[in-house]
Write a protein that holds these residues in place. Structure first.
Motif, short mmCIF file in Angstrom:
data_model
loop_
_atom_site.label_atom_id
_atom_site.label_comp_id
_atom_site.label_asym_id
_atom_site.label_seq_id
_atom_site.Cartn_x
_atom_site.Cartn_y
_atom_site.Cartn_z
N PHE A 266 1.14 5.06 -1.34
CA PHE A 266 -0.50 4.81 -1.34
C PHE A 266 -0.28 3.12 -1.50
CE2 PHE A 266 -4.78 6.49 -2.44
CZ PHE A 266 -4.48 7.78 -2.25
N TYR A 267 -1.37 2.91 -0.43
CA TYR A 267 -1.58 1.44 -0.50
C TYR A 267 -2.53 1.01 -1.57
CZ TYR A 267 0.91 0.77 4.23
OH TYR A 267 1.80 0.80 5.27
N ARG A 268 -2.28 -0.22 -2.03
CA ARG A 268 -3.51 -0.80 -3.10
C ARG A 268 -4.86 -0.85 -2.31
NH1 ARG A 268 -0.43 -6.22 -5.17
NH2 ARG A 268 0.26 -6.09 -3.05
N TYR A 269 -4.91 -1.25 -0.75
CA TYR A 269 -5.76 -1.36 -0.11
C TYR A 269 -5.26 -1.98 1.27
CZ TYR A 269 -4.82 -6.28 -1.53
OH TYR A 269 -4.31 -7.34 -2.12
N ARG A 270 -6.37 -1.72 2.41
CA ARG A 270 -5.91 -2.02 3.55
C ARG A 270 -6.35 -3.14 4.46
NH1 ARG A 270 -1.59 -1.22 5.61
NH2 ARG A 270 -1.75 -0.26 7.58
N HIS A 271 -7.14 -3.78 3.75
CA HIS A 271 -7.97 -5.08 4.27
C HIS A 271 -7.28 -6.15 3.83
CE1 HIS A 271 -9.49 -4.68 0.10
NE2 HIS A 271 -9.59 -5.88 -0.02
N ALA A 272 -7.48 -7.12 4.76
CA ALA A 272 -6.74 -8.59 4.54
C ALA A 272 -7.22 -9.18 3.21
CB ALA A 272 -6.86 -9.35 5.84
N ASP A 273 -6.07 -9.79 2.65
CA ASP A 273 -6.29 -10.65 1.50
C ASP A 273 -5.89 -11.94 1.56
OD1 ASP A 273 -3.43 -10.63 1.23
OD2 ASP A 273 -3.51 -9.27 -0.33
#
Length: 605
Positions: A511-518
């Protein structure tokens, strides 16, 4: 001209940390499969390394037992069963030898004996191996070279605040001059910081070894766990235990600093500190295995911080409770050349408002669990009121969120979840104390937090997004199911989980934490604790078979000793991030507990 056929692309190599961990709740060390000590910080978890070749092969010093001819034909590393005593067997052309490494820990005089003492036992197994012992500690993260003083039976290394001493029955000349020698009988090396060994070498080392083995095996026997993947739960519990700095009760996130989340990512952080955000999960893990002592110590650490903070809580603190953790970059090579190498962590300056709820949930047992006696509940109303007032004051303030975005503030769903959970816990405390005013305030905040959580719901996705007004999904919202905000049998819990699976789950079950750019681009690697949260969520909503299948996939991402990193590259299965990551082991323990309860086997205790 005929074009040459294209060669098949070579598969990416799988990277794992070929390291074993030892410790005694006063210090930690990482040892390679070649016996080299790659990481050892003295006198505290967050001190400078005295051996740190993990981050710099030139400046990191060395402590190893290598074959005289430099050629290793093979090696095997393992723990003595149900202990943190590490054995490394090395095969050479001349024969095979074993190095047993441990940090003494056992009960003595109604306390735990946990000295800054690292003991190595060398013994021949087959043939007539010749070995070369190197011991060259450094100071100030490799900036300081220590002077050496030969004494009758030891070598003193001078230049730090206290003396490092190597006491051994190996001829000192061999160590000082780098000469190899025949290993034809057991040899002992006792390395100390501060107080030296002032007792017979061989018999004391053997006594300490036996007592340390007995301590760890007794500790394991007192665990309350089911039979679901019991061996991995035991190893994870042993690893987590070592990450507690017993002197204060703090539990650090990981042994190391600056191991990259992905190669070249510059996401290299110092994790040798205590994050308030993880308090709930750690205490849950210890409670799940029935270990009260560790919970008690950690409670006191959190309570100590709570009593000295008035205006706001930081996301993390030092192991002494220190609040200033200024980030610096060091002139070091970095792990496999990955820079920067950082010490300190500027996340301590961030606004992370979920910490108030975390503290309330963590402190709840002090007031409602009858195992804790009255003196531990002193000043209770003041503590609870302060945390509730901070929740109220920050309800309309955006924050950096769980993942500590450095240049982005939002109204995070996860923050409101812990406002909700914390005020719910405070309401229980208020009832236990008979304080109607506190109960009313907690109820008001609980309802307001729930209203904000609902503002994160996206009906088109059938899921809760990471923040109010955001289109992005985030693995932290799995906690809506795990914390009981969403009814596990509800359609909303089912569709929320399905949306997260679709967006964040890899085919390998990670699982990714999230897939959007940070702040640093799009995350390249998956975050292991999120994968275990996913397994927990599957178990909670009744998808037990799926939970078991996904859990067993995750066990493939340990190293050769069952130790877990922070991050995993889904494509190669490579371990990245700081290591071992205490919270990855916490995730495994809690996921196994959820599954074992669902299986409800007769021998589950």
């Amino acid at each position: 001209m005929r074009a040459e056929p294209l060669l098949p692309t070579a598969p990416a190599l799988k990277h794992t940390y070929e390291l074993g961990l030892i410790g005694n709740c006063a210090f930690l060390a990482l040892i390679g499969t070649d016996t080299a000590v790659r990481w050892l910080c003295w006198p505290r978890f967050d001190s400078s390394f005295v051996f740190g070749s993990l981050l710099d092969t030139r400046k990191g010093g060395e402590y190893s037992v290598r074959p005289a001819n430099g050629t290793v034909l093979g090696s095997r590393q393992y723990y003595l069963e149900n202990t943190n005593v590490l054995c490394t067997e090395v095969e050479t052309a001349d024969g095979c030898y074993r190095v047993t490494d441990f940090a003494p820990r056992f009960a003595q005089y109604d306390r735990y004996y946990k000295p800054l003492m690292f003991i190595r036992k060398l013994e021949p197994l087959t043939g007539a191996p010749r070995v070369h012992v190197s011991c060259d500690p450094v100071g100030e993260y490799g900036r300081k070279t220590l002077s050496r003083r030969r004494s009758s039976n030891h070598i003193a290394y001078l230049g730090l605040e206290e003396e490092i001493r190597l006491t051994t029955n190996i001829p000192l000349t061999y160590v000082l001059e780098g000469e190899d020698f025949a290993l034809n009988e057991p040899k002992y090396l006792v390395l100390t910081y501060g107080a030296p060994l002032e007792a017979p070498l061989e018999s004391t080392a053997e006594r300490f070894l036996g007592s340390t083995v007995d301590y760890w095996r007794t500790w394991v026997k007192s665990m309350s766990i089911g039979d679901f993947h019991q061996d991995q739960v035991i190893r994870s519990a042993l690893a987590l235990k070592m990450h507690q700095y017993e002197d204060t009760g703090a539990i650090i996130a990981a042994t190391t600093t600056s191991l990259p989340e992905a190669p070249g990512s510059t996401r290299n952080w110092d994790y040798r500190y205590c994050w308030m955000r993880d308090t709930y999960y750690i205490l849950t893990a210890f409670n799940n295995i029935g270990h009260f002592e560790e919970m008690d110590r950690y409670f006191h650490y959190i309570a100590n911080i709570s009593t000295k903070i008035k205006d706001k809580y930081q996301p993390l603190y030092g192991i002494s409770g220190s609040s200033e953790l200024t980030e610096q970059e060091l002139d070091l090579e970095g792990y496999l050349g990955n820079q920067p190498v950082r010490i300190g962590n500027d996340a301590y300056t961030h606004v992370q408002n979920d910490v108030y709820g975390q503290v309330l949930v963590a402190l709840l047992p002090l007031y409602v669990d009858r195992r804790f006696v009255n003196p531990e509940r002193t000043n209770s109303e003041t503590l609870i009121y302060e945390a509730l007032n901070l929740i109220q004051a920050t309800m309309d303030i955006p924050d950096a969120g769980l993942w500590e975005f450095r240049h982005l503030a939002q109204y995070h769903c996860y923050t409101y979840l812990f406002h909700w959970a914390g005020s719910h816990a405070a309401r229980k405390v208020a009832r236990a104390l008979g304080n109607a005013e506190m109960e009313a305030l907690a109820t008001k905040l609980n309802e307001e937090a729930a209203r904000r959580i609902e503002q994160c719901y996206n009906p088109e996705l059938g899921a809760y997004t990471n923040a109010i007004g955001s289109p992005h999904l985030d693995a932290s919202t799995l906690q809506l199911i795990l914390m009981g905000y969403l009814d596990s049998s509800s359609e909303r819990a089912r569709t929320h989980l399905a949306a997260l699976e679709k967006e964040l789950k890899t085919p390998e079950g990670l699982f990714y934490r999230y897939r959007h750019a940070d702040d640093f681009g799009t995350p390249e690697t998956t975050f292991l604790i999120c994968s275990f949260w996913y397994v927990e969520a599957l178990a909670v909503v009744g998808r037990t078979d799926d939970a078991i299948r996904e859990f067993e996939k995750l066990t493939a991402y340990t190293n050769h000793l069952g130790l877990l990193s922070e991050d995993v590259d889904a494509k190669t299965g490579s371990q990245w991030g700081n290591f071992p990551q205490a919270y990855s082991h916490v995730g495994l323990m809690n996921a196994a507990y959820r599954i074992a309860k669902k299986l409800d086997r007769p021998n589950f205790v």
